[in-house]
Structure formats: C-alpha cells, structure tokens
Motif scaffolding. Structure first.
Motif, PDB file in Angstrom:
ATOM      1  N   LEU B  54      20.793  35.938 -20.418  1.00  0.00           N
ATOM      2  CA  LEU B  54      20.337  36.893 -21.433  1.00  0.00           C
ATOM      3  C   LEU B  54      18.857  37.182 -21.230  1.00  0.00           C
ATOM      4  O   LEU B  54      18.416  38.337 -21.272  1.00  0.00           O
ATOM      5  N   LEU B  55      18.118  36.111 -20.972  1.00  0.00           N
ATOM      6  CA  LEU B  55      16.685  36.259 -20.732  1.00  0.00           C
ATOM      7  C   LEU B  55      16.440  37.110 -19.486  1.00  0.00           C
ATOM      8  O   LEU B  55      15.564  37.972 -19.465  1.00  0.00           O
ATOM      9  N   VAL B  56      17.246  36.865 -18.447  1.00  0.00           N
ATOM     10  CA  VAL B  56      17.102  37.646 -17.212  1.00  0.00           C
ATOM     11  C   VAL B  56      17.411  39.116 -17.495  1.00  0.00           C
ATOM     12  O   VAL B  56      16.670  40.008 -17.065  1.00  0.00           O
ATOM     13  N   THR B  57      18.476  39.365 -18.231  1.00  0.00           N
ATOM     14  CA  THR B  57      18.856  40.751 -18.550  1.00  0.00           C
ATOM     15  C   THR B  57      17.728  41.477 -19.278  1.00  0.00           C
ATOM     16  O   THR B  57      17.579  42.693 -19.138  1.00  0.00           O
ATOM     17  N   THR B  61      16.849  47.071 -16.493  1.00  0.00           N
ATOM     18  CA  THR B  61      16.708  48.394 -17.086  1.00  0.00           C
ATOM     19  C   THR B  61      18.086  49.008 -17.296  1.00  0.00           C
ATOM     20  O   THR B  61      19.071  48.572 -16.725  1.00  0.00           O
ATOM     21  N   THR B  62      18.108  50.031 -18.145  1.00  0.00           N
ATOM     22  CA  THR B  62      19.341  50.774 -18.368  1.00  0.00           C
ATOM     23  C   THR B  62      19.165  52.182 -17.842  1.00  0.00           C
ATOM     24  O   THR B  62      18.141  52.820 -18.095  1.00  0.00           O
ATOM     25  N   ASP B  63      20.147  52.654 -17.101  1.00  0.00           N
ATOM     26  CA  ASP B  63      20.124  54.034 -16.654  1.00  0.00           C
ATOM     27  C   ASP B  63      20.343  54.929 -17.864  1.00  0.00           C
ATOM     28  O   ASP B  63      21.372  54.815 -18.533  1.00  0.00           O
ATOM     29  N   PRO B  64      19.378  55.810 -18.187  1.00  0.00           N
ATOM     30  CA  PRO B  64      19.499  56.588 -19.425  1.00  0.00           C
ATOM     31  C   PRO B  64      20.703  57.525 -19.440  1.00  0.00           C
ATOM     32  O   PRO B  64      21.166  57.932 -20.499  1.00  0.00           O
ATOM     33  N   PHE B  65      21.222  57.908 -18.273  1.00  0.00           N
ATOM     34  CA  PHE B  65      22.331  58.873 -18.243  1.00  0.00           C
ATOM     35  C   PHE B  65      23.695  58.186 -18.325  1.00  0.00           C
ATOM     36  O   PHE B  65      24.559  58.607 -19.076  1.00  0.00           O
ATOM     37  N   THR B  66      23.867  57.124 -17.522  1.00  0.00           N
ATOM     38  CA  THR B  66      25.173  56.470 -17.507  1.00  0.00           C
ATOM     39  C   THR B  66      25.211  55.276 -18.457  1.00  0.00           C
ATOM     40  O   THR B  66      26.264  54.714 -18.686  1.00  0.00           O
ATOM     41  N   SER B  67      24.069  54.911 -19.025  1.00  0.00           N
ATOM     42  CA  SER B  67      23.854  53.668 -19.790  1.00  0.00           C
ATOM     43  C   SER B  67      24.475  52.457 -19.104  1.00  0.00           C
ATOM     44  O   SER B  67      25.045  51.574 -19.720  1.00  0.00           O
ATOM     45  N   LYS B  68      24.352  52.455 -17.763  1.00  0.00           N
ATOM     46  CA  LYS B  68      24.743  51.271 -16.989  1.00  0.00           C
ATOM     47  C   LYS B  68      23.519  50.396 -16.786  1.00  0.00           C
ATOM     48  O   LYS B  68      22.420  50.901 -16.576  1.00  0.00           O
ATOM     49  N   VAL B  69      23.726  49.092 -16.820  1.00  0.00           N
ATOM     50  CA  VAL B  69      22.603  48.171 -16.658  1.00  0.00           C
ATOM     51  C   VAL B  69      22.276  48.024 -15.178  1.00  0.00           C
ATOM     52  O   VAL B  69      23.166  47.837 -14.348  1.00  0.00           O
ATOM     53  N   LYS B  70      20.971  48.165 -14.857  1.00  0.00           N
ATOM     54  CA  LYS B  70      20.540  48.017 -13.469  1.00  0.00           C
ATOM     55  C   LYS B  70      19.620  46.808 -13.345  1.00  0.00           C
ATOM     56  O   LYS B  70      18.617  46.728 -14.050  1.00  0.00           O
ATOM     57  N   GLY B  72      16.682  44.504 -12.077  1.00  0.00           N
ATOM     58  CA  GLY B  72      15.344  44.874 -11.653  1.00  0.00           C
ATOM     59  C   GLY B  72      14.366  43.915 -12.305  1.00  0.00           C
ATOM     60  O   GLY B  72      14.756  42.831 -12.750  1.00  0.00           O
ATOM     61  N   PHE B  73      13.122  44.301 -12.352  1.00  0.00           N
ATOM     62  CA  PHE B  73      12.154  43.463 -13.063  1.00  0.00           C
ATOM     63  C   PHE B  73      11.127  44.346 -13.749  1.00  0.00           C
ATOM     64  O   PHE B  73      10.314  44.996 -13.097  1.00  0.00           O
ATOM     65  N   THR B  74      11.203  44.385 -15.066  1.00  0.00           N
ATOM     66  CA  THR B  74      10.245  45.189 -15.808  1.00  0.00           C
ATOM     67  C   THR B  74       9.923  44.511 -17.132  1.00  0.00           C
ATOM     68  O   THR B  74      10.775  43.830 -17.714  1.00  0.00           O
ATOM     69  N   PHE B  75       8.699  44.678 -17.561  1.00  0.00           N
ATOM     70  CA  PHE B  75       8.302  44.148 -18.870  1.00  0.00           C
ATOM     71  C   PHE B  75       8.471  45.195 -19.970  1.00  0.00           C
ATOM     72  O   PHE B  75       8.122  44.963 -21.107  1.00  0.00           O
ATOM     73  N   ARG B  76       9.006  46.367 -19.573  1.00  0.00           N
ATOM     74  CA  ARG B  76       9.074  47.488 -20.512  1.00  0.00           C
ATOM     75  C   ARG B  76       9.798  47.131 -21.816  1.00  0.00           C
ATOM     76  O   ARG B  76       9.374  47.533 -22.896  1.00  0.00           O
ATOM     77  N   ASN B  77      10.898  46.374 -21.689  1.00  0.00           N
ATOM     78  CA  ASN B  77      11.679  46.043 -22.891  1.00  0.00           C
ATOM     79  C   ASN B  77      10.864  45.222 -23.875  1.00  0.00           C
ATOM     80  O   ASN B  77      10.955  45.412 -25.083  1.00  0.00           O
ATOM     81  N   PHE B  78      10.064  44.289 -23.313  1.00  0.00           N
ATOM     82  CA  PHE B  78       9.238  43.469 -24.194  1.00  0.00           C
ATOM     83  C   PHE B  78       8.077  44.276 -24.770  1.00  0.00           C
ATOM     84  O   PHE B  78       7.689  44.083 -25.920  1.00  0.00           O
ATOM     85  N   ALA B 273      18.410  44.892 -26.251  1.00  0.00           N
ATOM     86  CA  ALA B 273      19.016  43.912 -27.172  1.00  0.00           C
ATOM     87  C   ALA B 273      18.666  42.504 -26.724  1.00  0.00           C
ATOM     88  O   ALA B 273      18.334  41.639 -27.540  1.00  0.00           O
ATOM     89  N   ALA B 274      18.719  42.267 -25.401  1.00  0.00           N
ATOM     90  CA  ALA B 274      18.402  40.947 -24.862  1.00  0.00           C
ATOM     91  C   ALA B 274      16.946  40.595 -25.132  1.00  0.00           C
ATOM     92  O   ALA B 274      16.629  39.483 -25.568  1.00  0.00           O
TER      93      ALA B 274
END
Lengths: 269, 300
Positions: B54-57, B61-70, B72-78, B273-274
C-alpha cells in the motif's frame, strides 16, 4: 472508603444516569421502531404493526446475508484460534529478541484503523494478486477477518497461560506422559475456557465487522452488516432494518451471558 | 522474520528464580520456531506485505484517461495531501474529532468509574458493569442506526427539545462526535472502572485523614493511579475514531473524514487513496510510540 460530600455524590449519580440514558435510549428507539407500521422511522410512533417482522423473516436477502456472516465468522475464528494460540504459547514460554515486535504485530490489525487494513488488503487483492491470475474471491473476506481476529484469541489465551502453574505440567512429564499427552490432557483443559472465550470474541468481532468487509467482499456478496449498510444508504430506508437491528440487540445478550458464565468458571476453580 | 529468531535465543533457566524446567520441554514437540512459523507467515506474509505494498502504491501514478495504476516513483500524491486545502482540512478535522471523542469519553468514564467502584452498592455495581458492557456487543451499524433514528429530522431528540425551543444538531459534525463517543465509550469506561476498583481503600482513608476533600482526593490520588488505564482506553477511542467514516457518512451530513476520502478514491485513484491512508497510520503510530513508554501497551 472514598468519602464524598452529598452534592458530589448526587452530581456523580446524575452523570451516571445521563450516561445510561445516552447508551440505552437510542437502542430503545430502534426496538420501538421495529414495531412501527410506517415506512420510515419516526417519533412518536403512532401505528404499531408486525408487518416488518414478517417481511424480515421471509426475506431471502437477509437469510443469505446471515449465512455469509456465519461462514466468514466461523472460518475466521478457526484460523484465529490456531494462530492466536500458537503466538500466545510462543510469547509465554520463550524469551527472545523481537518479542515486543511480535506482540505489536498481533495487535496492529486492530490498532490500525479498519479502513487501512481494508484498503491495504483490497490493494493486494486487486492490484497484485488479480493481475497475477489469483482470484481470492470469497476467501479474501475470511483472510481479512482472521487477521484482525487473532488478537482476541491471543489476549485471552496468553492471560490464562500466565496464571497457570507450571508444576502441573512438570508432574505430568515426570510421570512419563509424552509432550502431546501432556498438552492434550493437562495443558489444554487448563486454558480451554479462555480458548473458548477468545473464539467467541473473535466470532463476535467478525460477525459485526463492516469497514474491512466493504473493501474485501467480492462483488454481489453481502454479509449481514453490509446488508444493513446498504439498507441505510437508501433514501427511504425501509423499517425492516430496524427489525434486523432489534434481533441483533437481543442476540447480543447471548455472548454477554456466556462470557459471564465462562468468567465464573474461572473464578470458581 | 522467522529466520531472525534462531532457537538458541531461548532463555537459560535462572538460578535466582524458582526452579523452572526448560521451556522446550514444556512446549512439547513445537519449538519457538515451530510455534511462530505459521502466525508470522500469516501476519507478515499477508498483513505487513499488504501494508508495505500500500505504501509502495502511494508513490505510483494513475493514468488520468484509463484510470489504470502505473508503477513509478512520485511524491505527488503526498504533496496533494498538504497542498489540496480540502484534504488538509479533512485530516485536521478528523484528528480534532478523534481527540474530542477521546476527551469526552474520559470526561464521562471517570465519574462513572468512581460511582461504580466506590459509591454504588454491590448489586448496583454488578448491574452497571453489565449495562456498560452490553452496548459493546449491540453491533456497530446498529448503533449508528440508533443514533440516526435519535437525531433524524422528526426524531426523538428534536421532539424532546422542541418545548425548550431548541433544535437538535441534526446530521452534522456534532452528531458525528456524539455517535463516535457512543460507539467507543465502553472501551474507555471498562478499563477506567477496573483501575479505580483496584485502588486500595486505605489510600482514600489516608487522603481524607490528611484533610483532602473529595475533589482533591480525586485529582491527586485517583487520577494519577488510573492514568495507565485512561491511556489504554484512549488508544481505542482515538484510533477507532480516526479511521471511521461510516458515522460521518450516515449521521454527518456533509462532514468528510479521512476515511471518506480514502473510500471515495480507492477505485478511481488508488495511489491517492494509498497516500491518504498513511495519514491515520502516522497519527496512530505517533500516538502509540508516545504512550509506549507508559507501559499501557502491555495491558492491551
């Protein structure tokens, strides 16, 4: 004795009365509304009727939901009884590095908010296992429930093991009993009631759980709490949900009675 | 986990203690590793693994068009949690609610405990002990339903208050706090009552003999002695309130809690959510670490 002035005693008494009213008036209102003929819960109740009781007892959806709850509860309890007892023995009989960590690990699933457990398992089921071709389906729910039920059995069994007199087991061994015989005839009977109480608590916890269940139940499968929740989410919740709630309130007397009996069982020894 | 626990770490029998046979002999055929293998495989393999994933997820990132999880490594969610003012205020609101519920529970549990343990006659004490325990079993959703029935528009509370010209809180943040207190109060009341019961009577006599009045005795004798029990209870009231979102959903009107945000994002945007579910974990862990040294954890 704690000496309190008269006004202090009256003040305390009033607080107790307030707490009791706060705890019981809402439950009483639910019971009363189960007999309310109207479609929506209201106060004061004017039209008494048993129509929702008839509706509840003939509902196939409720019957299925109860069945699911019982299956999940029994499965989770069985796993929790095994795992909880094993950890309790490990922690009571051995001293080892990381003992505190193991203890924390057992408590963690109920110490962390249910939604975290639910979302974490949901993430594993949907984003990792499903792409790998593994469908957990119905078992996802049982696995999730068992995880947070372990602590119930663990706590009860550990508390009992700590109070046992080791000489009894030693006597058994000295008299030539094999380890398994000693466990079967000496150790187990001594913690049997704690084992049963832990199992009962685990089952009750599972039967009542909803947040983790929301995220781990396969689509289209309702446990009883999920059914209640879906009813409550409807704009005009049918009064039939009050009937189910009333039955749960009455049924909740059973575990209290049993745990009192089990408790007495302990003190009499 | 299991491999880090070699069999040699068993405690050797100490001479100072009463003679004890070797633990291995008493456990029978299962050694420490045998006892721990299955539970640790389960807890680490299923639960801790899921928490870590969950922490890794949360960094994906989420693809905004397909809402599929990709991956990667980003701090954007936090960053979102802190930058999005709605998210930030939801976190703080939830923390406030959890603290308020804990405070209310303490406020009512202490007088109740004192009354039960030290004033009530034995029969009344037994009745009250059952009365406080009973709602614990009545069902989580049943109790939310009960609060809903009580505080609804044409419900009991408004009817009760109507003659006074007061209108009840309806479905609002106040009702959420009341409902959560209603749900978790027994978790505070029971340990507090047990702790007060265990206070030796002669401490009260000593306090009274030295001239302390009732309030002073409660403040200087009772409260310090029941502190561990209050902390143990507060772990439940705090943590359970923090993660709750069904109370907010069913009696909160438009009130949002951390759980509401997680639940509404789990299907559309799992990484956010994660990331958001890390917030209650941080709150709870900070709280647990804070109270750990008080020894209250051993009582759970």
């Amino acid at each position: 004795m704690l000496r309190l002035s008269r006004p202090a005693k009256i003040g305390l008494g009033l607080i107790v009365a307030l707490v009791l009213a706060f705890l019981y008036v809402p439950l009483f209102l639910v019971v009363l509304n189960a007999f309310n003929g109207a479609r929506i819960a209201a106060w004061p109740v004017t039209d008494f009727s048993l129509r929702w009781w008839e509706a509840a007892f003939t509902s196939e959806a409720i019957r299925l939901a109860v069945l699911n709850s019982v299956i999940v509860g029994l499965g989770a309890t069985a796993i929790a009884l095994l795992l909880g007892t094993l950890v309790a023995f490990a922690l009571q009989r051995y001293s080892f590095f990381g003992k505190q960590t193991v203890n924390l690990l057992v408590v963690l699933p109920i110490a962390l908010p249910g939604i975290v457990t639910g979302v974490a398992l949901n993430n594993t089921y949907n984003q990792i296992l499903e792409p790998a071709g593994i469908q957990v389906g119905y078992f996802g729910m049982i696995i999730a429930h068992a995880t947070f039920c372990i602590v119930m059995v663990f706590n009860n069994v550990l508390a009992r093991l700590r109070r046992l007199n080791p000489s009894v087991e030693e006597a058994s061994m000295d008299l030539g009993a094999r380890p398994w015989q000693t466990f079967r005839f000496i150790t187990f009977p001594q913690f049997r009631s704690a084992f049963a109480a832990g199992g009962l608590l685990a089952f009750a916890l599972s039967f009542d759980e909803v947040v983790v269940t929301i995220f781990t139940a396969p689509p289209g499968v309702d446990t009883l709490p999920l059914w209640i929740m879906n009813q409550m989410a409807r704009p005009n919740e049918a009064s039939v949900v009050n009937v189910v709630a009333t039955v749960i309130i009455v049924a909740s007397l059973i575990p209290v009675w049993v745990s009192q009996r089990l408790g007495r069982d302990v003190t009499e020894r | 986990m299991v491999t880090s626990l070699p069999a040699q770490v068993r405690r050797p029998p100490k001479a100072a203690k009463p003679p004890k046979s070797s633990p291995a002999r008493r456990t029978g055929p299962l050694g420490l590793v045998g006892l721990l293998a299955l539970p640790m495989t389960w807890l680490v393999g299923v639960y801790i693994f899921s928490l870590v994933m969950l922490l890794v997820t949360a960094f994906w990132t989420t693809d905004p068009f397909t809402s599929k999880v990709k991956p990667g490594f980003t701090f954007r969610n936090f960053e979102q949690i802190f930058q999005n003012s709605a998210y930030l205020s939801t976190s703080l609101r939830t923390l406030g609610i959890a603290l308020l519920v804990t405070a209310l529970s303490i406020l009512f549990a202490v007088p109740l405990g004192i009354f039960m343990a030290k004033i009530a006659a034995p029969w009344l004490r037994a009745v009250l002990a059952v009365a406080v325990t009973l709602p614990l079993w009545a069902g989580y959703l049943v109790k939310i339903l009960a609060m809903r029935v009580t505080f609804t528009e044409g419900g009991f509370f408004n009817w009760l208050m109507a003659p006074l010209g007061v209108s009840g809180p309806g479905f609002s943040i106040t009702t959420v706090v009341l409902t959560l207190t209603y749900l978790w109060f027994p978790y505070m009341a029971i340990p507090v009552y047990t702790a007060i019961r265990q206070i030796p009577v002669n401490l009260f006599d000593a306090s009274a003999d030295m001239g302390a009045r009732s309030w002073r005795t409660i403040r200087t004798v009772v409260l310090p002695l029941i502190r561990p029990a209050i902390i143990a209870g507060s772990i439940f009231t705090f943590s359970l309130s923090l993660g709750d979102y069904l109370a907010a959903r069913f009696v909160g009107g438009t009130t949002q809690m951390i759980g509401s945000v997680i639940a509404s994002n789990i299907n559309l945007n799992p990484p956010i959510a994660a990331a958001f579910s890390v917030v209650p974990i941080v709150f709870v862990v900070v709280y647990l670490v804070g109270v750990r040294r008080t020894g209250a954890l051993d009582r759970m």
